[in-house]
Design a protein around this motif. Structure first.
Motif, PDB file in Angstrom:
ATOM      1  N   GLN A 102       0.832  -1.198   0.000  1.00  0.00           N
ATOM      2  CA  GLN A 102       0.000   0.000   0.000  1.00  0.00           C
ATOM      3  C   GLN A 102       0.874   1.258   0.000  1.00  0.00           C
ATOM      4  OE1 GLN A 102      -3.748   0.066   0.360  1.00  0.00           O
ATOM      5  NE2 GLN A 102      -3.069   1.922  -0.669  1.00  0.00           N
ATOM      6  N   GLU A 103       1.903   1.235   0.845  1.00  0.00           N
ATOM      7  CA  GLU A 103       2.750   2.428   0.951  1.00  0.00           C
ATOM      8  C   GLU A 103       3.544   2.691  -0.317  1.00  0.00           C
ATOM      9  OE1 GLU A 103       3.446   2.521   5.773  1.00  0.00           O
ATOM     10  OE2 GLU A 103       5.191   2.535   4.457  1.00  0.00           O
TER      11      GLU A 103
ATOM     12  N   TYR B 153       2.723   1.906  -3.316  1.00  0.00           N
ATOM     13  CA  TYR B 153       1.757   2.439  -4.299  1.00  0.00           C
ATOM     14  C   TYR B 153       1.486   3.915  -4.011  1.00  0.00           C
ATOM     15  CZ  TYR B 153      -2.885   3.218  -6.379  1.00  0.00           C
ATOM     16  OH  TYR B 153      -3.955   3.737  -7.068  1.00  0.00           O
ATOM     17  N   ASP B 154       1.185   4.206  -2.769  1.00  0.00           N
ATOM     18  CA  ASP B 154       0.873   5.593  -2.384  1.00  0.00           C
ATOM     19  C   ASP B 154       2.072   6.515  -2.619  1.00  0.00           C
ATOM     20  OD1 ASP B 154      -1.591   4.666  -1.631  1.00  0.00           O
ATOM     21  OD2 ASP B 154      -1.234   4.771   0.529  1.00  0.00           O
ATOM     22  N   ASN B 155       3.267   6.023  -2.265  1.00  0.00           N
ATOM     23  CA  ASN B 155       4.471   6.843  -2.456  1.00  0.00           C
ATOM     24  C   ASN B 155       4.714   7.121  -3.935  1.00  0.00           C
ATOM     25  OD1 ASN B 155       4.943   6.898   0.287  1.00  0.00           O
ATOM     26  ND2 ASN B 155       6.478   5.269   0.261  1.00  0.00           N
TER      27      ASN B 155
ATOM     28  N   GLN C 213       2.686   9.875  -5.217  1.00  0.00           N
ATOM     29  CA  GLN C 213       3.145  11.187  -4.737  1.00  0.00           C
ATOM     30  C   GLN C 213       4.484  11.613  -5.357  1.00  0.00           C
ATOM     31  OE1 GLN C 213       2.571  11.617  -0.266  1.00  0.00           O
ATOM     32  NE2 GLN C 213       1.772   9.550  -0.537  1.00  0.00           N
TER      33      GLN C 213
ATOM     34  N   PHE D 220      -2.427  14.326  -0.587  1.00  0.00           N
ATOM     35  CA  PHE D 220      -2.707  12.914  -0.861  1.00  0.00           C
ATOM     36  C   PHE D 220      -3.705  12.353   0.151  1.00  0.00           C
ATOM     37  CE2 PHE D 220      -1.895   8.335  -0.607  1.00  0.00           C
ATOM     38  CZ  PHE D 220      -2.034   7.993  -1.945  1.00  0.00           C
ATOM     39  N   GLU D 221      -3.590  12.831   1.378  1.00  0.00           N
ATOM     40  CA  GLU D 221      -4.515  12.357   2.411  1.00  0.00           C
ATOM     41  C   GLU D 221      -5.961  12.704   2.045  1.00  0.00           C
ATOM     42  OE1 GLU D 221      -3.747  13.821   6.369  1.00  0.00           O
ATOM     43  OE2 GLU D 221      -5.356  12.603   7.225  1.00  0.00           O
TER      44      GLU D 221
ATOM     45  N   SER E  58      -7.066  10.082  -0.443  1.00  0.00           N
ATOM     46  CA  SER E  58      -6.913   8.663  -0.091  1.00  0.00           C
ATOM     47  C   SER E  58      -7.352   8.348   1.327  1.00  0.00           C
ATOM     48  CB  SER E  58      -5.437   8.266  -0.233  1.00  0.00           C
ATOM     49  OG  SER E  58      -4.661   8.932   0.759  1.00  0.00           O
TER      50      SER E  58
ATOM     51  N   ARG F 129      -5.286   8.377   3.641  1.00  0.00           N
ATOM     52  CA  ARG F 129      -4.087   7.815   4.273  1.00  0.00           C
ATOM     53  C   ARG F 129      -3.066   8.922   4.525  1.00  0.00           C
ATOM     54  NH1 ARG F 129      -5.921   3.953   0.705  1.00  0.00           N
ATOM     55  NH2 ARG F 129      -4.574   4.629  -1.019  1.00  0.00           N
TER      56      ARG F 129
ATOM     57  N   TYR G  54       0.608  10.483   5.602  1.00  0.00           N
ATOM     58  CA  TYR G  54       2.048  10.220   5.527  1.00  0.00           C
ATOM     59  C   TYR G  54       2.835  11.420   6.033  1.00  0.00           C
ATOM     60  CZ  TYR G  54       1.060   6.072   2.766  1.00  0.00           C
ATOM     61  OH  TYR G  54       0.610   4.848   2.355  1.00  0.00           O
TER      62      TYR G  54
END
Lengths: 100, 393
Positions: free
Chosen positions: B141-142, B144-146, B149, B243-244, B247, B249, B251
């Motif tokens: 997940q991280e 992908y999210d990173n 970004q 991003f939060e 999503s 989520r 960071y």
């Protein structure tokens, strides 16, 4: 964002230089006077030169300009003194002299 | 609407690339990152994206092509691991000094020798001073999210630097986990179009990239590059905030896990943070005040922020997944202690080396490390520095 290269010099503070020292302008290499690197200088003997223009074609730095079908004086601001022109000349019309 | 799926870390990165639809991808295969260019090629072959794939003959060429393409004005990325990253060494520095916002999916693998294809951080750590932003992930997940970004950070006008999005080889790259994917449209909107102000293929507006610099310009150029890397910290946080919003989520530069009242903290990067968190949960049940800090952003190094986050602890275990061969510990150990010292925060630290060449790192080993920290503080028994966890003796 275009670069005025005339405003950048060795005293320019870092904040005023471009990102990655990129130059946002064209044709600026002519301001870089590579002739300063020269330790030997080509000298043309006009009496021997037959204007065959081989020297102009072999010069890797385009420092032997042509005008009206004849080669003219070396561009000493940019000539690095590599001596290729002197080697290539079929008439020994170019001599390499020590120094700038 | 988020989409629930299950994917390996490599699939997740390839999926993010599909959603971003970058302009150019030069890449050369190397285990364990091979699947990323392979899957992207499939997306291209199926007509799902119009990325130009360049099958280069080496990683040296992959990064050279990436720099050229980025300079030309194309959003560019590549993927690699281990020796592939080492072979890019010269160009990594150029991508950064030429201020090219290239993205690189790094699947961390040991550098030879002994030759080994499994996870440690020696490749990424070897490139730690090349001027790239480096962001590490704990799980699929991280990563992908990173990756989503990555371009908003790298392409920010305050930054203009290349970015490495790192994940642990095999441990996350090949393990399938549940994942929450964003909608294509949301990713597209979040990442936006790449519209550089100046680029090579721009008729009538010529530029020169990477010109020769005499002595009187080199230090100034490096200072500007260092300042940009420093500024990227704020941008990383700003992008994380944005991003939060799409999503849910959150960071930061690092994640603090049960550290509010912790006497003992383990500072760690990558997938092993999950192991450490499990151990901390267990220790908390026994009434032990243990916590974990998982470092996400290694470059720029958040030295001051980490020092502040560690100052309440009695002792800290600093975990390096690489051997630096300097007789003075790993990169994380050296850098975090330098940060503590400068802030005059005199917390005891013990630097451990773990997980080299894919060596397992277990919950039991985390218990043991916390036990050593406690023994250190309670009984004054200083643990050996730079010891190898799980070494056969």
């Amino acid at each position: 964002m275009r670069t005025d290269i005339s405003r950048i010099n060795e005293q320019t503070p870092h904040q005023e230089l471009t990102e990655g020292l990129m130059v946002f302008a064209g044709g600026t290499s002519k301001y870089f006077e590579t002739g300063e690197w020269r330790t030997r200088t080509p000298i043309l003997n006009h009496d021997l030169c037959r204007q065959c223009m081989v020297c102009s074609m072999v010069c890797p730095d385009s420092c032997i300009p042509l005008k009206d079908g004849e080669r003219v004086e070396f561009d000493y601001k940019h000539c690095k003194g590599c001596g290729i022109c002197a080697k290539a000349c079929p008439f020994d019309a170019i001599e390499m002299k020590e120094g700038r | 609407m988020a989409v629930k799926d299950r994917m390996s870390g490599n699939e997740a990165v390839a999926f993010a690339i599909r959603q971003i639809n970058p302009d150019v991808m030069p890449a050369f295969p190397i285990t364990p990152s091979t699947e990323i260019p392979q899957m992207v090629s499939t997306y291209i072959a199926n007509g799902e994206i119009d990325t130009e794939f360049i099958p280069v003959e080496s990683e040296h060429s992959a990064m050279s092509a990436a720099i050229g393409s980025e300079a030309a004005g194309a959003r560019t990325l590549t993927a690699t691991s281990s020796a592939g990253l080492a072979y890019m060494w010269e160009e990594l520095l150029l991508a950064a000094s030429n201020r090219m916002p290239v993205a690189l999916a790094l699947v961390n693998r040991a550098l030879s020798g002994p030759i080994n294809i499994n996870c440690d951080h020696s490749d990424g750590m070897g490139a730690r001073d090349t001027g790239w932003i480096q962001i590490y992930a704990e799980n699929n997940q991280e990563v992908y999210d990173n990756f989503i970004q990555a371009y908003p950070i790298a392409e920010d006008p305050q930054v203009h630097l290349p970015i490495m999005i790192c994940q642990d080889g095999f441990i996350t790259s090949h393990a399938v986990e549940n994942i929450e994917l964003l909608e294509d449209g949301d990713v597209k909107e979040f990442v936006g179009e790449y519209e550089p102000e100046e680029f090579l293929l721009n008729p009538g507006k010529p530029i020169a990239v990477g010109p020769y610099s005499v002595t009187n310009y080199a230090m100034e150029a490096k200072k500007n590059q260092a300042d940009a890397l420093k500024r990227s910290k704020e941008v990383i946080l700003k992008v994380a905030e944005e991003f939060e919003k799409i999503s849910g989520r959150k960071y930061g530069l690092f994640e603090e896990y049960r550290t509010e009242d912790a006497d003992y903290i383990m500072l760690i990067m990558g997938s092993a943070a999950g192991t450490a968190k499990q151990a901390v949960d267990d220790l908390r049940e026994q009434g032990k005040k243990a916590g974990v800090i998982k470092l996400r952003v290694f470059r720029p190094f958040p030295a001051d922020e980490l020092a502040e986050a560690l100052k309440g602890a009695k002792a800290v275990a600093v975990m390096d997944r690489t051997e630096s061969y300097n007789g003075n510990g790993g990169p994380l150990g050296s850098e975090v202690t330098a940060g503590l010292y400068r802030k005059k925060i005199m917390v005891e630290t013990v630097n451990y080396i773990y997980g080299l060449g894919g060596r397992d790192f277990t919950v039991q080993e985390v218990y043991d490390i916390f036990g050593e920290l406690e023994d250190f503080i309670e009984n004054g028994k200083a643990p050996e520095q730079f010891q190898y966890i799980g070494l056969r003796k």
